[in-house]
Design an enzyme around this catalytic site. Structure first.
Site, short mmCIF file in Angstrom:
data_model
loop_
_atom_site.label_atom_id
_atom_site.label_comp_id
_atom_site.label_asym_id
_atom_site.label_seq_id
_atom_site.Cartn_x
_atom_site.Cartn_y
_atom_site.Cartn_z
N HIS A 302 0.84 -1.20 0.00
CA HIS A 302 0.00 0.00 0.00
C HIS A 302 0.87 1.26 0.00
O HIS A 302 0.69 2.15 -0.83
CB HIS A 302 -0.92 -0.03 1.23
CG HIS A 302 -1.82 1.15 1.36
ND1 HIS A 302 -3.12 1.15 0.93
CD2 HIS A 302 -1.60 2.39 1.89
CE1 HIS A 302 -3.67 2.34 1.18
NE2 HIS A 302 -2.77 3.11 1.77
N GLU A 303 1.81 1.31 0.93
CA GLU A 303 2.65 2.51 1.02
C GLU A 303 3.51 2.65 -0.24
O GLU A 303 3.71 3.76 -0.73
CB GLU A 303 3.54 2.47 2.27
CG GLU A 303 2.80 2.26 3.59
CD GLU A 303 1.60 3.17 3.80
OE1 GLU A 303 1.61 4.30 3.30
OE2 GLU A 303 0.64 2.73 4.47
N1 0A1 Z 1 -1.60 7.88 4.41
C1 0A1 Z 1 -1.45 6.80 5.34
C2 0A1 Z 1 -2.34 6.88 6.50
C3 0A1 Z 1 -1.96 7.78 7.62
C4 0A1 Z 1 -2.76 8.84 7.92
C5 0A1 Z 1 -2.51 9.63 9.01
C6 0A1 Z 1 -1.42 9.31 9.78
O1 0A1 Z 1 -1.12 10.03 10.91
C7 0A1 Z 1 -2.02 10.91 11.38
C8 0A1 Z 1 -0.60 8.27 9.49
C9 0A1 Z 1 -0.88 7.51 8.39
C10 0A1 Z 1 -1.85 5.53 4.64
O2 0A1 Z 1 -2.87 5.50 3.97
O3 0A1 Z 1 -1.16 4.55 4.77
ZN ZN Z 2 -2.95 5.05 2.18
#
Ligand code: 0A1
Ligand code: ZN
Length: 875
Positions: A302-303
């Protein structure tokens, strides 16, 4: 943490930024108690922006030491500090702004911005954490190039990482050193990251299909270095898959992943430097279950996939969050389907969607995939934005076809590379490549709620025509009372008496054995022509082609026929779920249906005999709908009664099958190696499911078998399977095994979390006293989100007898803990409070008590995060 009443942010207020940031230089003098951030931004007024528009720099909890505009201190009137940060007015069209701020990472328990985890310093900036590091236009549509210099004590922080490529490093006086990082790709501030720590680096390489050499590096605490192989291999598989399935190649010379113990979410896709919750990196067969292995692989993927869907093409504003999250979840689901779990992946995903997203969409927190207002964006990282968002992408593919969809993705990435765009932009590209009008489809993004679809059929034997009558309706959700009609793709097939698919013609199309019905009206009929025999069963919503609740009024025989024969794994499983759900509902309503339960026993017996059913699918077919999902079947219900009815059905269904269940069990010693293959994982899943069912059915020797499986287990999967099977049993074996497990893994936080979760979930004995003991355990820390979640989460989700105690003691206690947690970590508190917002769906006595606890909490002076959820939960 106390905040003033939150202000609503509205999508309709969106204005493009007046200023561009042409470049950003950051210099960090890192220190846990006193970090200095020197920032230098080159800004330029955007063409077409309002003349004289001020420059907004967001900032939060920062100590500003100095600011200079083009080398001079601005006059007090042209540099105003307000609750959002700084507002600079009277600027020339281009300016250089230099700011020095002081922050205290060691005092940062919210885990947003720069904070301390273990011995390391690390960051979390999405969505609005960057403003806790320095003053900056902290919005996703402001992209710029970063050059970052990190300075720190060399002994304490030998590893210094930031986004992009390392261009310089060296030593400094007084035992300090530095590293300089440059990221060639312009990015929004939410993708910024830095790490400083004493970490081991596990490295490998990847050669992209065009021949670029990429260094892959995973950073973990030294004692965890042996547990990174799976994560590294997963990354390599994901990189290859993205090239092969989506034509996406990596773009930097290095890809780094850092695992930290204290993290609010799963992981974060910062450009070239992902930060991960250690739980989604570290694995060895004796410490991680197969589910853990699968989750690690999918989060790593995913990342990684975000590098294109999120980083190269990002979101214009946070209302567009699903642009990157829905698409990236879709991409990681495809990966896990094709590489790891195959047919059963869809079953697992739908199970999750029904257990978590459907309730969200039917409750007080319901919101569209593209919300149009929020008070706190942290609270919109939801199942709706992520998982329902992924379902919308999948429906688009179903509607326009795989080829057009793939061309659409290519065009989307190419056209918007380096830009910050909207979900409308995405759908517009899909409309363009397919030549289809997707205006009605767009409503899926703006309308909340799970549509209810009803289906009925009529067969005209003489004409050989099956008529399918469909109707749709979406119930009202908060703020949306009237609902529009949606475009719903419903994939169907027909099974004949012999269990094989029948061919027919839909409209003027050539003969086929599967069709996609496009439901667009409130009521709509379709005809399947040319049938030579009456269909014995309709296989509805194959592959779960739309995120709807479908009610087809099928009888027991028709559903049993599907359970025995359907070649679509999802539809087959779903037919079994429908029967099982009916059996539980009947018991809740005090109307046990012995014929239905007997039919289910017969169907299950046949499945157990059928060697053609794959072990992994068999395991899924033997599972009852989750408690959370069953609760959705009632306007209001007594959760304890639903749990008991569910257990009663399980018992009555499987008690007559005790011998068959034991006989079907795969050879334990042979599969107990933790191998990460679909076959081995399927066999272990079946082993665990059969054991659980045998224990639930009270089968002779089942508890002894569980104890044996636990003691002999080499893989964590089988150990956990045994523990889970006995966890709600009052016999002494439960306590013995759990105590042994705690002794064994006391020193291993991630494994200990599993013990915390089991103890918190167990309904036997005095659950309150046990909960207290867990919070006093030396391994428990309020500052660690994994630990807090491991205790409070399962207590609320599974320990019905205690959490839902009729006198409300469970609710009060949780509210009290959440108040305490909120003072440290608002984001985690705001997530954990969600079960307390479900009071409308409980029986009256519990409903009133749960609401009272929530009201009490509301009066406490909460963080903006928690207050937002509590207020919406009460409204
Ligand atoms: N974008 C990341 C999700 C994520 C969102 C907020 C966070 O801290 C507040 C940390 C990660 C993902 O979708 O994996
Ligand atoms: Zn994500």
């Amino acid at each position: 943490m106390k905040d003033a009443t939150p202000r609503m942010i509205l999508l309709s207020d969106y204005q493009p930024p007046d200023w561009r940031v042409e470049a950003l230089e950051l210099r960090f003098e890192l220190d846990p108690e006193d970090t200095r951030v020197h920032s230098r931004l080159r800004v330029r007024r955007r063409d077409g922006s309002a003349p004289g528009a001020p420059l907004r720099l967001h900032g939060r909890d920062l100590q500003r030491l100095s600011i200079a505009v083009n080398g001079a201190e601005p006059s007090p009137g042209s540099c105003v500090e307000d609750r959002e940060g700084l507002l600079l007015s009277g600027l020339p069209d281009a300016a250089e702004i230099a700011i020095e701020t002081r922050i205290r990472p060691d005092a940062n328990t919210a885990l947003e911005g720069l904070y301390v985890s273990g011995g390391s310093l690390c960051t979390q900036c999405e969505p609005e954490g960057f403003r806790r590091i320095t003053y900056f236009p902290d919005r996703p549509d402001v992209l710029t190039r970063y050059r970052v210099r990190l300075e720190a004590d060399a002994a304490r922080y030998p590893v210094l990482l930031a986004n992009g490529n390392r261009v310089d490093a060296g030593s400094l006086p007084e035992g300090r050193h530095y590293a300089v990082w440059e990221d060639p790709f312009p990015k929004p501030s939410y993708l910024f990251a830095l790490v400083a720590g004493d970490l081991a680096c596990i490295a490998d390489r990847f050669t992209t299909r065009s021949g670029r050499e990429v260094a892959l590096e995973i950073y973990v605490e030294h004692h965890n270095r042996e547990r990174c192989a799976h994560a590294l291999a997963s990354l390599q598989r994901a990189m290859r898959y993205d090239e092969e399935a989506f034509g996406r190649e990596y773009d930097l010379d290095v890809y780094m992943i850092v695992a930290v113990d204290d993290f609010n979410m799963g992981a974060m896709e910062n450009k070239g430097l992902n930060l991960f919750n250690a739980k989604y990196v570290l694995a060895s067969p004796d410490t991680a279950t197969d589910d853990d292995y699968v989750h690690i692989e999918s989060v790593i993927a995913h990342e990684y996939f975000h590098n294109w869907s999120g980083n190269r093409v990002t979101c214009r504003d946070w209302f567009q969050l699903s642009l990157k999250e829905g698409l990236t979840v879709f991409r990681d689901q495809e990966f896990t389907t094709d590489c790891t779990l195959f047919g059963v992946k869809r079953v697992d995903d739908v199970q999750r969607l029904r257990a978590f997203q459907f309730p969200e969409d039917a409750g007080p927190l319901a919101h569209p995939v593209r919300p149009d207002r929020y008070a706190e964006i942290n609270n919109f990282y939801t199942m709706t934005v992520y998982e329902k968002g992924a379902e919308l992408i999948r429906m688009l593919r179903t509607l326009i076809g795989r080829d057009a969809f793939r061309r659409g993705l290519d065009r989307y990435f190419q056209r918007f590379d380096g830009q910050a765009v909207t979900t409308d932009d995405f759908v517009a590209v899909m409309a363009e490549v397919s030549g289809r009008d997707l205006a009605q489809f767009q409503r899926w993004y703006t309308q909340a709620g799970t549509p209810q679809v009803t289906a009925r059929t009529r067969f005209d034997a003489q004409a050989g025509v099956l008529q399918l009558d469909l109707a749709q309706r979406t119930p009202p959700t908060p703020g949306q009372h009237e609902k529009d009609l949606l475009q719903v793709p419903i994939r169907v097939a027909l099974l004949g008496r012999d269990g094989r698919r029948l061919s027919a013609r839909l409209g003027g199309a050539p003969e086929a054995a599967e069709w996609v019905l496009e439901l667009t009206a409130g009521e709509q009929s379709f005809q399947l022509r040319g049938l030579r025999e009456p269909p014995a069963a309709v296989s509805w919503l194959r592959g779960f082609s739309a995120p709807v609740l479908l009610e087809a009024g099928q009888g027991t025989d028709e559903l049993a026929h599907l359970v025995a024969n359907d070649d679509d794994a999802f539809a087959r499983w779903d037919a079994a779920q429908t029967l099982l759900r009916r059996a539980v509902i009947a018991r809740v309503e005090d109307a046990v249906d012995p014929r239905l339960e007997a039919a289910l026993t017969t169907a299950m017996a046949a499945l157990l005999e059928d060697s053609a059913v794959e072990p992994v699918l068999l395991a899924a077919l033997l599972e009852l709908p989750a408690h959370r999902e069953l609760m959705e079947s009632f306007e209001r219900a007594d959760p304890v009664a639903v749990d008991q009815a569910r257990r009663a059905v399980e018992h009555s269904l499987f008690a007559p099958l005790a011998e068959r269940l034991a006989a079907r069990a795969p050879e334990r010693a042979r599969w107990d190696d933790g191998a990460f293959t679909a076959e081995a994982m399927g066999q272990r899943r079946l082993l665990n499911r059969l054991l659980a069912v045998r224990v639930a059915a009270g089968g002779e020797g089942a508890l002894e078998e569980a104890a044996r499986q636990y003691h002999e287990a080499r893989s964590q999967t089988l150990a956990m399977g045994a523990l889970a099977a006995v966890n709600d049993r009052a016999e002494p074996v439960r306590g013995e095994l759990l105590a042994d497990f705690e002794r064994r893994y006391r020193q291993d936080p991630l494994v200990l979390d599993k013990w915390f979760a089991l103890e918190a979930a167990s309904q036997v004995g005095d659950g309150f006293a046990r909960l207290e003991r867990l919070l006093e355990h030396p391994g428990f820390r309020w500052s660690n989100p994994n630990r807090v979640r491991a205790v409070l989460g399962p207590f609320m989700a599974q320990n019905h007898r205690h959490f839902h105690r009729v006198d409300g003691a469970g609710y009060e206690r949780i509210a009290h803990y959440l108040e305490r947690l909120d003072a440290l970590n608002p984001q985690t508190a705001a997530r954990l409070v969600i079960p307390l917002t479900r009071w409308r769906r409980l029986d009256e006595a519990r409903s009133a008590r749960m609401r009272a606890s929530l009201e009490q909490l509301a009066g406490k002076g909460l963080s903006k995060d928690l207050a937002d959820v509590v207020e919406r939960g009460l409204a």
